[in-house]
Design a protein around this motif. Sequence first.
Motif, mmCIF file in Angstrom:
data_model
loop_
_atom_site.group_PDB
_atom_site.id
_atom_site.type_symbol
_atom_site.label_atom_id
_atom_site.label_comp_id
_atom_site.label_asym_id
_atom_site.label_seq_id
_atom_site.Cartn_x
_atom_site.Cartn_y
_atom_site.Cartn_z
ATOM 1 N N ILE A 156 0.924 -1.286 -0.095
ATOM 2 C CA ILE A 156 0.023 0.012 0.204
ATOM 3 C C ILE A 156 0.879 1.092 0.351
ATOM 4 O O ILE A 156 2.048 1.829 0.810
ATOM 5 N N TYR A 157 0.662 2.201 -1.111
ATOM 6 C CA TYR A 157 1.516 3.535 -1.057
ATOM 7 C C TYR A 157 0.431 4.795 -0.920
ATOM 8 O O TYR A 157 -0.778 4.696 -1.499
ATOM 9 N N THR A 158 0.986 5.423 0.202
ATOM 10 C CA THR A 158 -0.275 6.171 0.119
ATOM 11 C C THR A 158 0.796 7.647 0.360
ATOM 12 O O THR A 158 1.827 7.725 0.576
ATOM 13 N N LEU A 159 0.259 8.803 0.324
ATOM 14 C CA LEU A 159 1.084 10.278 0.597
ATOM 15 C C LEU A 159 0.759 10.532 3.088
ATOM 16 O O LEU A 159 1.078 11.434 3.071
ATOM 17 N N ASP A 160 -0.055 9.671 3.280
ATOM 18 C CA ASP A 160 0.066 10.019 4.982
ATOM 19 C C ASP A 160 -0.360 9.143 5.148
ATOM 20 O O ASP A 160 -1.336 8.224 5.241
ATOM 21 N N CYS A 161 0.596 8.340 5.781
ATOM 22 C CA CYS A 161 0.570 6.627 6.501
ATOM 23 C C CYS A 161 -0.666 6.722 8.351
ATOM 24 O O CYS A 161 -1.084 5.839 8.200
ATOM 25 N N MET A 177 3.030 -0.925 4.353
ATOM 26 C CA MET A 177 2.494 0.285 3.718
ATOM 27 C C MET A 177 4.132 1.381 3.553
ATOM 28 O O MET A 177 5.018 1.243 4.509
ATOM 29 N N LEU A 178 3.686 1.782 2.329
ATOM 30 C CA LEU A 178 4.735 2.668 2.077
ATOM 31 C C LEU A 178 4.361 4.282 2.245
ATOM 32 O O LEU A 178 3.542 4.334 0.744
ATOM 33 N N PHE A 212 -1.619 10.910 -9.708
ATOM 34 C CA PHE A 212 -3.353 11.470 -9.907
ATOM 35 C C PHE A 212 -3.099 13.155 -8.574
ATOM 36 O O PHE A 212 -2.775 12.296 -7.412
ATOM 37 N N PRO A 213 -3.282 13.828 -8.771
ATOM 38 C CA PRO A 213 -2.430 15.150 -7.735
ATOM 39 C C PRO A 213 -3.938 14.473 -6.599
ATOM 40 O O PRO A 213 -3.733 14.840 -5.069
ATOM 41 N N GLU A 214 -5.301 14.654 -6.897
ATOM 42 C CA GLU A 214 -5.972 14.278 -6.387
ATOM 43 C C GLU A 214 -6.215 12.336 -5.000
ATOM 44 O O GLU A 214 -7.136 12.076 -4.522
ATOM 45 N N GLN A 215 -5.074 11.884 -6.308
ATOM 46 C CA GLN A 215 -5.231 10.832 -5.291
ATOM 47 C C GLN A 215 -4.743 9.788 -3.629
ATOM 48 O O GLN A 215 -3.049 10.626 -3.489
ATOM 49 N N LEU A 216 -4.540 9.424 -2.965
ATOM 50 C CA LEU A 216 -4.274 9.058 -1.783
ATOM 51 C C LEU A 216 -3.808 8.006 -1.222
ATOM 52 O O LEU A 216 -2.851 7.997 -0.341
ATOM 53 N N VAL A 217 -3.716 7.061 -2.301
ATOM 54 C CA VAL A 217 -4.004 5.819 -1.778
ATOM 55 C C VAL A 217 -3.924 4.718 -2.866
ATOM 56 O O VAL A 217 -4.737 5.397 -4.483
ATOM 57 N N GLU A 218 -2.629 3.916 -3.653
ATOM 58 C CA GLU A 218 -2.991 3.013 -4.291
ATOM 59 C C GLU A 218 -2.078 1.367 -3.943
ATOM 60 O O GLU A 218 -1.139 1.895 -2.629
ATOM 61 N N VAL A 219 -2.787 0.638 -3.977
ATOM 62 C CA VAL A 219 -2.246 -0.627 -3.928
ATOM 63 C C VAL A 219 -1.954 -2.094 -5.061
ATOM 64 O O VAL A 219 -2.658 -1.702 -5.910
ATOM 65 N N LYS A 220 -0.605 -2.531 -4.984
ATOM 66 C CA LYS A 220 0.221 -3.422 -5.611
ATOM 67 C C LYS A 220 -0.540 -5.060 -5.383
ATOM 68 O O LYS A 220 -0.339 -4.985 -3.390
#
Length: 144
Positions: A92-97, A123-124, A131-139
């Motif tokens: 999980i990649y996120t802008l705010d852990c 979690m990273l 995208f600027p409005e994207q908060l999270v991405e999961v592989k």
Amino acid sequence: MSKVERRSEKHGVSWEDEYGYVQAVKHGDTIYLSGQLSHDGEELVAPAPVDSDGTVTDFGNMGAQLRQTYANAAKLLERFGASLDDVVEEVIYTLDCDALFAVAGPVRKEAYGRPDPLVASTMLGTTRLAFPEQLVEVKFTARV
């Protein structure tokens, strides 16, 4: 030596062709999902508010984005005859852990349908996603 079956799937969104990638590849008994995000077709679901510089001003949509991300992953896995039950690892990649950690437990348990998801999870934190409005991405990686 026999050749291992290799098959791919897409969501059919414009950025797949623009960037040049597929959303999922099945190689043998393993399914690799590219980083999934919260979209419904071309539109982001629960986009984060951003200021004029494109900086996120509120992380309150983290749960909604994460929920849609798991739904999109489930749709892809289904095309291979698999489900989130077959996932063995997620990143999980996120802008705010902190914002992610506050919502991830309940959302993940709901997505995997159990109180103790049997998934290796990492979690990273990162400074930017696609995208600027994207908060999270999961592989995801699944075995069938």
